[in-house]
Motif scaffolding. Structure first.
Motif, short mmCIF file in Angstrom:
data_model
loop_
_atom_site.label_atom_id
_atom_site.label_comp_id
_atom_site.label_asym_id
_atom_site.label_seq_id
_atom_site.Cartn_x
_atom_site.Cartn_y
_atom_site.Cartn_z
N SER A 1 -8.60 43.14 9.22
CA SER A 1 -9.93 43.47 8.62
C SER A 1 -9.85 43.49 7.24
N ARG A 2 -8.99 44.24 6.50
CA ARG A 2 -8.82 43.84 5.24
C ARG A 2 -8.65 42.69 4.61
N ALA A 3 -8.03 41.84 5.17
CA ALA A 3 -7.89 40.46 4.69
C ALA A 3 -9.24 39.75 4.65
N PHE A 4 -9.68 39.79 5.63
CA PHE A 4 -11.18 39.24 5.87
C PHE A 4 -11.95 39.75 4.68
N ALA A 5 -12.23 40.95 4.57
CA ALA A 5 -12.94 41.66 3.57
C ALA A 5 -12.55 41.15 2.25
N MET A 6 -11.35 41.23 1.83
CA MET A 6 -10.82 40.87 0.46
C MET A 6 -11.05 39.27 0.33
N ALA A 7 -10.94 38.48 1.42
CA ALA A 7 -11.08 36.92 1.08
C ALA A 7 -12.60 36.57 0.92
N GLU A 8 -13.73 37.37 1.69
CA GLU A 8 -14.96 37.33 1.23
C GLU A 8 -15.31 37.56 -0.09
N MET A 9 -14.80 38.79 -0.50
CA MET A 9 -15.22 39.19 -1.88
C MET A 9 -14.50 38.43 -3.11
N ALA A 10 -13.20 37.89 -2.81
CA ALA A 10 -12.81 36.97 -3.59
C ALA A 10 -13.51 35.72 -3.92
N LYS A 11 -14.23 35.38 -2.80
CA LYS A 11 -15.11 34.11 -3.12
C LYS A 11 -16.22 34.41 -3.79
N ALA A 12 -16.57 35.85 -4.03
CA ALA A 12 -17.66 36.10 -4.80
C ALA A 12 -17.27 36.41 -6.40
N GLY A 13 -15.89 36.30 -6.49
CA GLY A 13 -15.52 36.62 -7.85
C GLY A 13 -14.89 37.91 -8.01
N VAL A 14 -14.79 38.71 -7.16
CA VAL A 14 -14.23 40.27 -7.18
C VAL A 14 -12.51 39.95 -7.29
N GLN A 15 -12.18 40.68 -8.33
CA GLN A 15 -10.44 40.93 -8.39
C GLN A 15 -9.98 42.18 -7.78
N PHE A 16 -8.69 41.97 -7.48
CA PHE A 16 -7.93 43.13 -6.95
C PHE A 16 -6.74 43.45 -7.66
N TYR A 17 -6.58 44.79 -7.78
CA TYR A 17 -5.34 45.21 -8.56
C TYR A 17 -4.40 46.29 -7.76
N VAL A 18 -3.36 46.33 -7.75
CA VAL A 18 -2.47 47.34 -7.12
C VAL A 18 -1.69 47.89 -8.31
N PRO A 19 -1.92 49.14 -8.42
CA PRO A 19 -1.25 49.83 -9.44
C PRO A 19 0.26 49.70 -9.14
N THR A 20 1.13 49.82 -10.29
CA THR A 20 2.57 50.21 -10.27
C THR A 20 2.94 51.53 -9.83
N ALA A 21 4.16 51.75 -9.45
CA ALA A 21 4.49 53.01 -9.25
C ALA A 21 4.34 54.04 -10.15
#
Length: 384
Positions: A315-335
């Protein structure tokens, strides 16, 4: 997130087919067919209708399970309502027939919780935010940075400590949890026009952060340096578009499901608290059933819980893929960046002690729950 409901897009042919099926065979048959992608097949519809009719007539009990989401939402938001129906019916050997009431038919938010507590609905799905006014102990999960990641949440809600300290209080309020299910942790999502990504609390300073009515979440974002801005859920998209609020915190699945993909720029996976939900039954109704049926329903809940854990990454992968198509970017913080979040806002700060005492009963009990969250359970779930 309070009082939210969503009907995800359905094609016009599918919509027309759904209403035709509901008119001819009834809503439950139409819903099951929608979930099975068989609305456009007359033969499949007729077979589904016959199966549902036979199941209901053979059952000893009919159990209405209400949700805020339409059938099919699980693709991007793992709430598993068709699985709940099938598993309860199958594990009880057909003695319980589950009648689904999706899409907010019987209410949303706290209104739905009220109906379960009153016994007018046997069971329902609702967010822990909407559940907490009726069962305050569950609000403990909104204290940041002790149970945010999925695995810690699963460790906690399947532990003996949670069942003894929290579920017992929930049951005293008239609810019997069937299972708590994972969506993903809350995030920091910023609107277009705001500089991103948000890496640490320093990046939040001065931003208007949309918050629900939760006093705990408002305190969290105040500690982080943001300006907490209470906005009703239904008004949030407009508030983000207009700049009334700069940021909000739902899980990525919820951000997609509720239509934010075209107005956001960045989503940060800082995992402060779970964005989680529960299926719960009315305790009086459940206790009125024979013991073997109660055990079967509990086991069906465990089966569905396992299916939910497996569904989360898809579900996460689908949501992220659809949002990325709209130009949304994602960030995973470092430790180190996560450490900065935890040091600035986390549960160890003295500002949270009064909440721990109020909701857990004592600091000692909270520490017991904290230990449970950090103790490996038999259940695995994927984290970002």
């Amino acid at each position: 997130m309070s009082g939210k409901t969503k009907t995800l897009p359905v094609s016009m042919p599918e919509r027309r087919a759904f209403f035709r099926a509901a008119q001819r065979y009834g809503a439950t048959t139409a819903l099951v067919a929608l979930g099975a992608n068989s609305l456009l097949s007359d033969a499949a519809l007729a077979q589904t209708a016959e199966e549902e009719k036979e199941r209901q007539s053979a059952a000893e009990e009919t159990m209405t399970v209400a949700t805020e989401y339409r059938i099919g939402t699980t693709r991007s938001y793992p709430e598993m309502q068709l699985n709940v129906k099938e598993n309860i019916q199958n594990v009880t050997n057909g003695r319980v027939y589950v009648k689904l009431a999706p899409g907010g038919q019987l209410g949303v938010g706290t209104k739905l919780v009220e109906k379960v507590q009153a016994g007018t609905v046997q069971a329902a799905q609702f967010s822990l935010s909407n559940f907490s006014p009726f069962a305050p102990a569950v609000d403990l999960i909104n204290i940041p940075y002790w149970v945010g990641p999925n695995q810690k949440f699963v460790n906690l809600v399947t532990s003996a400590a949670w069942k003894g300290e929290v579920n017992s209080r929930v049951e005293a309020k008239g609810f019997s949890p069937l299972f708590y299910f994972c969506i993903d942790p809350r995030t920091v999502a910023i609107r277009q026009g705001v500089k991103g990504p948000i890496k640490t609390p320093d990046d939040l300073k001065g931003l208007k952060f949309r918050v629900p009515g939760s006093n705990i979440l408002q305190q969290f974002y105040r500690l982080a340096g943001a300006n907490p801005t209470p906005v009703a859920w239904g008004e949030t998209p407009a508030a983000i578009k207009q700049g009334v609020a700069d940021a909000l915190d739902p899980s990525v699945e919820a951000l997609y499901a509720f239509g934010f993909k075209d107005i956001l720029s960045w989503v940060t996976f800082n995992a402060p608290v779970p964005d989680s939900q529960v299926y719960a039954a009315n305790t009086q109704w459940l206790q009125s059933l024979p013991g073997d049926l109660r055990e079967a329903i509990a086991y069906a809940g465990e089966v569905t819980f396992l299916q939910n854990l497996a569904q989360v990454p898809a579900s996460r992968a689908f949501a992220m893929a659809e949002m990325a198509k709209a130009g949304v970017q994602f960030y995973v913080p470092t430790a180190d960046e996560i450490t900065a979040w935890a040091e600035t806002c986390g549960h160890q700060r003295p500002e949270w002690d009064s909440w721990k005492k109020e909701l857990a009963g004592s600091l000692k009990t909270f520490d017991k729950l904290l230990e449970a969250a950090n103790t490996a359970s038999p259940y695995f779930v994927h984290d970002v």
